[in-house]
Scaffold this motif. Structure first.
Motif, PDB file in Angstrom:
ATOM      1  N   GLU A 171      11.857  -5.349  31.572  1.00  0.00           N
ATOM      2  CA  GLU A 171      12.327  -4.340  32.506  1.00  0.00           C
ATOM      3  C   GLU A 171      13.904  -4.442  32.749  1.00  0.00           C
ATOM      4  O   GLU A 171      14.565  -3.089  32.775  1.00  0.00           O
ATOM      5  CB  GLU A 171      11.674  -4.758  33.892  1.00  0.00           C
ATOM      6  N   GLN A 172      14.493  -5.495  32.629  1.00  0.00           N
ATOM      7  CA  GLN A 172      16.007  -5.814  32.993  1.00  0.00           C
ATOM      8  C   GLN A 172      16.778  -5.284  31.780  1.00  0.00           C
ATOM      9  O   GLN A 172      18.001  -5.098  32.074  1.00  0.00           O
ATOM     10  CB  GLN A 172      16.340  -7.058  33.158  1.00  0.00           C
ATOM     11  N   LEU A 173      16.316  -5.009  30.557  1.00  0.00           N
ATOM     12  CA  LEU A 173      16.882  -4.459  29.572  1.00  0.00           C
ATOM     13  C   LEU A 173      17.178  -3.058  29.704  1.00  0.00           C
ATOM     14  O   LEU A 173      18.123  -2.462  28.911  1.00  0.00           O
ATOM     15  CB  LEU A 173      16.308  -4.595  28.228  1.00  0.00           C
ATOM     16  N   GLN A 174      16.500  -2.466  30.506  1.00  0.00           N
ATOM     17  CA  GLN A 174      16.483  -0.608  30.706  1.00  0.00           C
ATOM     18  C   GLN A 174      16.382  -0.175  29.420  1.00  0.00           C
ATOM     19  O   GLN A 174      17.291   0.491  28.779  1.00  0.00           O
ATOM     20  CB  GLN A 174      17.710  -0.523  31.605  1.00  0.00           C
ATOM     21  N   LEU A 175      15.239  -0.302  28.577  1.00  0.00           N
ATOM     22  CA  LEU A 175      14.943   0.252  27.405  1.00  0.00           C
ATOM     23  C   LEU A 175      14.785   1.592  27.364  1.00  0.00           C
ATOM     24  O   LEU A 175      14.203   2.282  28.138  1.00  0.00           O
ATOM     25  CB  LEU A 175      13.854  -0.397  26.627  1.00  0.00           C
ATOM     26  N   ARG A 176      15.305   2.259  26.070  1.00  0.00           N
ATOM     27  CA  ARG A 176      14.875   3.559  25.761  1.00  0.00           C
ATOM     28  C   ARG A 176      14.325   3.712  24.361  1.00  0.00           C
ATOM     29  O   ARG A 176      14.545   2.769  23.543  1.00  0.00           O
ATOM     30  CB  ARG A 176      16.134   4.644  25.886  1.00  0.00           C
ATOM     31  N   ASN A 177      13.536   4.878  23.994  1.00  0.00           N
ATOM     32  CA  ASN A 177      12.830   4.916  22.753  1.00  0.00           C
ATOM     33  C   ASN A 177      13.773   5.049  21.598  1.00  0.00           C
ATOM     34  O   ASN A 177      13.228   4.796  20.482  1.00  0.00           O
ATOM     35  CB  ASN A 177      11.756   5.977  22.871  1.00  0.00           C
ATOM     36  N   VAL A 178      15.043   5.338  21.720  1.00  0.00           N
ATOM     37  CA  VAL A 178      15.987   5.398  20.692  1.00  0.00           C
ATOM     38  C   VAL A 178      16.541   3.779  20.320  1.00  0.00           C
ATOM     39  O   VAL A 178      17.375   3.718  19.534  1.00  0.00           O
ATOM     40  CB  VAL A 178      17.130   6.309  21.115  1.00  0.00           C
ATOM     41  N   HIS A 179      16.424   3.119  21.103  1.00  0.00           N
ATOM     42  CA  HIS A 179      17.309   1.727  21.173  1.00  0.00           C
ATOM     43  C   HIS A 179      16.633   1.047  19.903  1.00  0.00           C
ATOM     44  O   HIS A 179      15.494   0.921  19.209  1.00  0.00           O
ATOM     45  CB  HIS A 179      17.033   0.813  22.363  1.00  0.00           C
ATOM     46  N   ARG A 180      17.615   0.101  19.206  1.00  0.00           N
ATOM     47  CA  ARG A 180      17.431  -0.803  18.469  1.00  0.00           C
ATOM     48  C   ARG A 180      17.681  -2.182  19.048  1.00  0.00           C
ATOM     49  O   ARG A 180      18.793  -2.433  19.502  1.00  0.00           O
ATOM     50  CB  ARG A 180      18.342  -0.585  17.154  1.00  0.00           C
ATOM     51  N   VAL A 181      16.676  -3.279  18.804  1.00  0.00           N
ATOM     52  CA  VAL A 181      16.731  -4.242  19.863  1.00  0.00           C
ATOM     53  C   VAL A 181      16.898  -5.427  18.937  1.00  0.00           C
ATOM     54  O   VAL A 181      15.976  -5.553  17.911  1.00  0.00           O
ATOM     55  CB  VAL A 181      15.549  -4.322  20.825  1.00  0.00           C
ATOM     56  N   LEU A 182      17.670  -6.477  19.038  1.00  0.00           N
ATOM     57  CA  LEU A 182      17.441  -7.821  18.600  1.00  0.00           C
ATOM     58  C   LEU A 182      16.886  -8.781  19.389  1.00  0.00           C
ATOM     59  O   LEU A 182      17.269  -9.006  20.825  1.00  0.00           O
ATOM     60  CB  LEU A 182      18.725  -8.427  18.314  1.00  0.00           C
ATOM     61  N   GLU A 183      15.742  -9.473  19.092  1.00  0.00           N
ATOM     62  CA  GLU A 183      15.079 -10.658  19.850  1.00  0.00           C
ATOM     63  C   GLU A 183      15.533 -12.184  19.157  1.00  0.00           C
ATOM     64  O   GLU A 183      15.628 -12.139  17.725  1.00  0.00           O
ATOM     65  CB  GLU A 183      13.673 -10.718  19.894  1.00  0.00           C
ATOM     66  N   ALA A 222       6.307  -7.547  20.167  1.00  0.00           N
ATOM     67  CA  ALA A 222       5.143  -6.807  20.188  1.00  0.00           C
ATOM     68  C   ALA A 222       5.460  -5.872  21.543  1.00  0.00           C
ATOM     69  O   ALA A 222       5.178  -4.586  21.296  1.00  0.00           O
ATOM     70  CB  ALA A 222       3.807  -7.320  20.256  1.00  0.00           C
ATOM     71  N   VAL A 223       5.545  -6.364  22.735  1.00  0.00           N
ATOM     72  CA  VAL A 223       5.931  -5.541  23.854  1.00  0.00           C
ATOM     73  C   VAL A 223       7.199  -4.614  23.579  1.00  0.00           C
ATOM     74  O   VAL A 223       7.155  -3.604  23.975  1.00  0.00           O
ATOM     75  CB  VAL A 223       5.849  -6.637  25.070  1.00  0.00           C
ATOM     76  N   LEU A 224       8.253  -5.267  23.270  1.00  0.00           N
ATOM     77  CA  LEU A 224       9.353  -4.420  23.077  1.00  0.00           C
ATOM     78  C   LEU A 224       9.178  -3.250  21.996  1.00  0.00           C
ATOM     79  O   LEU A 224       9.553  -2.314  22.122  1.00  0.00           O
ATOM     80  CB  LEU A 224      10.517  -5.479  22.411  1.00  0.00           C
ATOM     81  N   SER A 225       8.251  -3.471  21.068  1.00  0.00           N
ATOM     82  CA  SER A 225       8.152  -2.662  19.927  1.00  0.00           C
ATOM     83  C   SER A 225       7.304  -1.122  20.391  1.00  0.00           C
ATOM     84  O   SER A 225       7.496  -0.230  19.938  1.00  0.00           O
ATOM     85  CB  SER A 225       7.094  -3.136  18.873  1.00  0.00           C
ATOM     86  N   ARG A 226       6.609  -1.320  21.643  1.00  0.00           N
ATOM     87  CA  ARG A 226       5.858  -0.134  22.415  1.00  0.00           C
ATOM     88  C   ARG A 226       7.084   0.536  22.982  1.00  0.00           C
ATOM     89  O   ARG A 226       6.815   1.823  23.381  1.00  0.00           O
ATOM     90  CB  ARG A 226       4.972  -0.696  23.146  1.00  0.00           C
ATOM     91  N   LEU A 227       8.401   0.087  23.372  1.00  0.00           N
ATOM     92  CA  LEU A 227       9.224   0.707  23.993  1.00  0.00           C
ATOM     93  C   LEU A 227      10.645   1.252  23.367  1.00  0.00           C
ATOM     94  O   LEU A 227      11.339   2.094  23.960  1.00  0.00           O
ATOM     95  CB  LEU A 227       9.771  -0.169  25.139  1.00  0.00           C
ATOM     96  N   VAL A 228      10.801   0.695  22.018  1.00  0.00           N
ATOM     97  CA  VAL A 228      11.974   1.128  21.413  1.00  0.00           C
ATOM     98  C   VAL A 228      11.525   1.605  20.074  1.00  0.00           C
ATOM     99  O   VAL A 228      10.646   1.683  19.421  1.00  0.00           O
ATOM    100  CB  VAL A 228      12.963  -0.360  21.160  1.00  0.00           C
TER     101      VAL A 228
END
Length: 217
Positions: free
Chosen positions: A74-86, A96-102
């Motif tokens: 939630e604190q990352l304030q994600l959008r579906n266009v984002h590319r994320v590094l974990e 997996a959770v991140l993948s549903r959002l970005v």
């Protein structure tokens, strides 16, 4: 009672717990509901999959408690266009959770066996926008590119400048910062035209982030 019969009640309680603890982003709550946590824990702990506690996985690592997963997401304030590094794949649950959002998730794991198992699990469950790499979170390869968001899921005594440089303008990084033993503070950094803004969030406890690729027997 079988897992199939337990799941609806457990997942309802799971969602209620997250809401009571302050998670309000509906997209995050939906992602937490959609990802089957029981498939990411060790077989002997599946009865506890929907409790709000961290659980042990292989190589001395853990799968974070659901509240922390949801809160950091939630604190990352994600959008579906984002590319994320974990940094710190572990079982692959957070990815997996991140993948549903970005749009795309790249996740680094220093233990080869964990990375291999996580990639197989994510592929089997259909999380096709996640790429698992064996790598050092303190030395992310240049070819990985830049990211809109970065999440570190292991404790760092300080956040490396090289990691912050991977952020796109207005990018956000979240990481547990503090001693490798004991508790840490969850820190959020935002890259702005005027520099990097830091916000200290909540106290957490994570396994330590270690440099290099792990040697496994």
């Amino acid at each position: 009672m079988s897992s199939a019969k337990r799941a609806p009640h457990e997942k309802m309680q799971f969602q209620l717990t997250l809401r009571r603890r302050g998670i309000s982003d509906q997209a995050v709550l939906r992602a937490m509901e959609e990802v089957p946590r029981e498939n990411f824990v060790e077989e002997g702990f599946r009865e506890d999959a929907y409790l709000d506690v961290p659980l042990p996985i292989a190589c001395g690592q853990t799968i974070s408690q659901p509240f922390v997963v949801a809160y950091m997401t939630e604190q990352l304030q994600l959008r579906n266009v984002h590319r994320v590094l974990e940094i710190g794949t572990g079982s692959g649950y957070q990815a997996a959770v991140l993948s549903r959002l970005v749009r795309e998730v790249v996740t680094l794991e220093r233990f080869r066996s964990l990375a291999k198992r996580a990639q197989a699990r994510l592929t089997r469950l259909g999380y096709g926008n996640v790429e698992v790499l064996v790598g050092d979170g303190f030395s992310v390869p240049d070819e990985a590119g830049h990211f809109d968001r970065i999440m570190v899921t292991a404790a760092m005594e300080s956040i490396p400048d090289d990691l912050v440089r991977l952020l796109e303008p207005e990018g956000v990084l979240i990481a547990p910062v503090g001693p490798q033993t004991g508790s840490q503070t969850l820190v959020r950094l935002r890259k702005t035209p005027d520099g990097v803004e830091r916000t200290d969030l909540i106290g957490v406890r994570f396994v330590p982030a270690l440099a290099g690729i792990a040697r496994e027997m």
